[in-house]
Scaffold this motif. Structure first.
Motif, mmCIF file in Angstrom:
data_model
loop_
_atom_site.group_PDB
_atom_site.id
_atom_site.type_symbol
_atom_site.label_atom_id
_atom_site.label_comp_id
_atom_site.label_asym_id
_atom_site.label_seq_id
_atom_site.Cartn_x
_atom_site.Cartn_y
_atom_site.Cartn_z
ATOM 1 N N PHE A 83 0.802 -1.216 0.000
ATOM 2 C CA PHE A 83 0.000 0.000 0.000
ATOM 3 C C PHE A 83 0.840 1.273 0.000
ATOM 4 C CE2 PHE A 83 -3.722 -2.515 1.626
ATOM 5 C CZ PHE A 83 -4.615 -2.123 0.639
ATOM 6 N N TRP A 119 -4.749 6.368 8.278
ATOM 7 C CA TRP A 119 -4.046 5.625 7.232
ATOM 8 C C TRP A 119 -4.770 4.329 6.888
ATOM 9 C CZ3 TRP A 119 -2.055 5.261 2.979
ATOM 10 C CH2 TRP A 119 -1.144 4.288 2.557
ATOM 11 N N ASP A 129 -7.591 5.253 4.743
ATOM 12 C CA ASP A 129 -7.087 5.583 3.407
ATOM 13 C C ASP A 129 -6.799 4.320 2.602
ATOM 14 O OD1 ASP A 129 -7.269 8.284 3.862
ATOM 15 O OD2 ASP A 129 -5.135 8.562 4.298
ATOM 16 N N LYS A 130 -6.297 3.303 3.276
ATOM 17 C CA LYS A 130 -6.003 2.043 2.591
ATOM 18 C C LYS A 130 -7.269 1.428 1.997
ATOM 19 C CE LYS A 130 -2.005 0.360 5.260
ATOM 20 N NZ LYS A 130 -1.585 -0.725 6.186
ATOM 21 N N LEU A 173 0.989 7.084 -6.577
ATOM 22 C CA LEU A 173 -0.170 7.910 -6.889
ATOM 23 C C LEU A 173 0.048 9.367 -6.493
ATOM 24 C CD1 LEU A 173 -3.046 5.485 -5.855
ATOM 25 C CD2 LEU A 173 -2.605 6.346 -8.154
ATOM 26 N N SER A 174 0.676 9.591 -5.341
ATOM 27 C CA SER A 174 0.898 10.967 -4.890
ATOM 28 C C SER A 174 1.909 11.699 -5.761
ATOM 29 C CB SER A 174 1.364 10.978 -3.435
ATOM 30 O OG SER A 174 2.623 10.352 -3.301
ATOM 31 N N SER A 177 -9.827 2.996 0.888
ATOM 32 C CA SER A 177 -10.122 3.733 -0.344
ATOM 33 C C SER A 177 -9.169 3.318 -1.456
ATOM 34 C CB SER A 177 -10.000 5.240 -0.103
ATOM 35 O OG SER A 177 -10.916 5.679 0.871
ATOM 36 N N LEU A 178 -7.890 3.168 -1.104
ATOM 37 C CA LEU A 178 -6.885 2.781 -2.085
ATOM 38 C C LEU A 178 -7.120 1.366 -2.603
ATOM 39 C CD1 LEU A 178 -4.291 3.348 -3.630
ATOM 40 C CD2 LEU A 178 -2.990 2.795 -1.562
ATOM 41 N N THR A 234 -9.126 1.351 -5.680
ATOM 42 C CA THR A 234 -8.336 1.835 -6.810
ATOM 43 C C THR A 234 -7.418 0.740 -7.338
ATOM 44 O OG1 THR A 234 -8.365 4.079 -5.926
ATOM 45 C CG2 THR A 234 -6.657 3.576 -7.545
ATOM 46 N N LEU A 235 -6.792 -0.003 -6.427
ATOM 47 C CA LEU A 235 -5.881 -1.073 -6.839
ATOM 48 C C LEU A 235 -6.625 -2.195 -7.549
ATOM 49 C CD1 LEU A 235 -3.494 -1.353 -3.752
ATOM 50 C CD2 LEU A 235 -3.140 -0.123 -5.897
ATOM 51 N N GLN A 268 2.371 1.943 -3.389
ATOM 52 C CA GLN A 268 1.359 2.361 -4.357
ATOM 53 C C GLN A 268 0.878 3.783 -4.065
ATOM 54 O OE1 GLN A 268 0.578 0.424 -7.075
ATOM 55 N NE2 GLN A 268 2.246 -0.816 -6.241
ATOM 56 N N ALA A 269 0.757 4.123 -2.778
ATOM 57 C CA ALA A 269 0.329 5.476 -2.408
ATOM 58 C C ALA A 269 1.358 6.511 -2.854
ATOM 59 C CB ALA A 269 0.106 5.562 -0.900
#
Length: 255
Positions: free
Chosen positions: A35, A83, A86-87, A42-43, A89-90, A93-94, A38-39
């Motif tokens: 994660f 966090w 947030d994971k 994306l950032s 949500s991510l 996306t993944l 990958q974050a």
């Protein structure tokens, strides 16, 4: 069994595309995403399209989306709670980017015995079962693997207890991830009685002798799926050397 590259190995200084090329050249047959890595991608504004294309080109499918950590009520700092949210949500996306079929779930470790006493086993198992079931309702397209940690301060610290929770949930999208780097000798005997269908992924740790014992017990279940590297291991220095050493360590446990 196929050996899978875990991005956690190169998490300290990720060079994502180069790491994937090295993993493929080394002989890995899949990728376990991380994660945090990958974050960061994306950032940076780079997006996931190039990584998705490269994984396809290398025939290195993403088999696990990374690791969520379940925090019971009143546990964890505000930053940790944000966090983990947030994971979630991510994770969506993944899945859209990689169609990754699995996500690991680890549980909270208390700071000391006094804090641990705040989380009775029966109530903790019930709350975790509810959380796992809610994950599968929210993400109907992905499975979740509960990963026990033998740390005595961890809320779920044995494969036996983890499997009891999975059985209670009676949900085909829930399974076990067994991580040798997070298990102890005393828990090896619990593995052999697990049904093959209960295990979705195994990971190997840093100790070659323990890995061999671990895989002997895993083999008794009939498991023949993917084998990754423990999420307790993060390499430093030269990535190519780290990947080769990891592949050699993992290969030796399968012989």
């Amino acid at each position: 069994m196929q050996l899978i590259f875990n991005q956690y190995l190169t998490a300290r200084d990720p060079a994502i595309e180069e790491d994937l090329k090295l993993a493929s050249a080394t002989g890995f047959k899949g990728c376990e995403l991380f994660f945090d890595t990958q974050a960061k991608l994306l950032s940076s504004g780079a997006g996931l399209a190039s990584e998705r294309a490269l994984l396809k080109e290398l025939a290195l499918p993403a088999v696990c989306a990374g690791t969520l950590r379940w925090l019971p009520e009143h546990a964890g700092s505000e930053e940790e709670i944000f966090w983990e949210n947030d994971k979630l949500s991510l994770l969506g996306t993944l899945f859209k980017a990689f169609r990754v079929p699995l996500c690991a779930v680890e549980t909270y470790c208390a700071h000391d015995e006094n804090e641990l006493a705040l989380y009775p086993v029966a109530a903790t198992k019930e709350k975790l079962a509810q959380a796992l079931s809610s994950y599968t309702r929210e993400f109907t397209y992905i499975g979740f693997g509960l990963c026990p940690d033998s740390n005595p301060l961890c809320l779920i610290n044995s494969p036996k207890v983890a499997f009891e929770i999975i059985k209670d949930c009676a949900n085909a999208k829930l399974s076990l991830i067994l991580d040798a780097g997070m298990l102890a000798q005393e828990h090896l005997g619990e593995i052999r009685s697990l049904p093959k269908r209960a295990i979705s992924l195994v990971r190997l740790g840093a100790d070659p002798d323990f890995n061999l014992e671990f895989m002997r017990e895993v083999g008794k279940t009939g498991y023949d799926g993917n084998v990754s590297l423990s999420s307790t291991l993060t390499g430093s220095g030269d990535h190519e050397e780290n990947l080769k050493e990891a592949f050699s360590l993992m290969s030796s446990a399968l012989n």
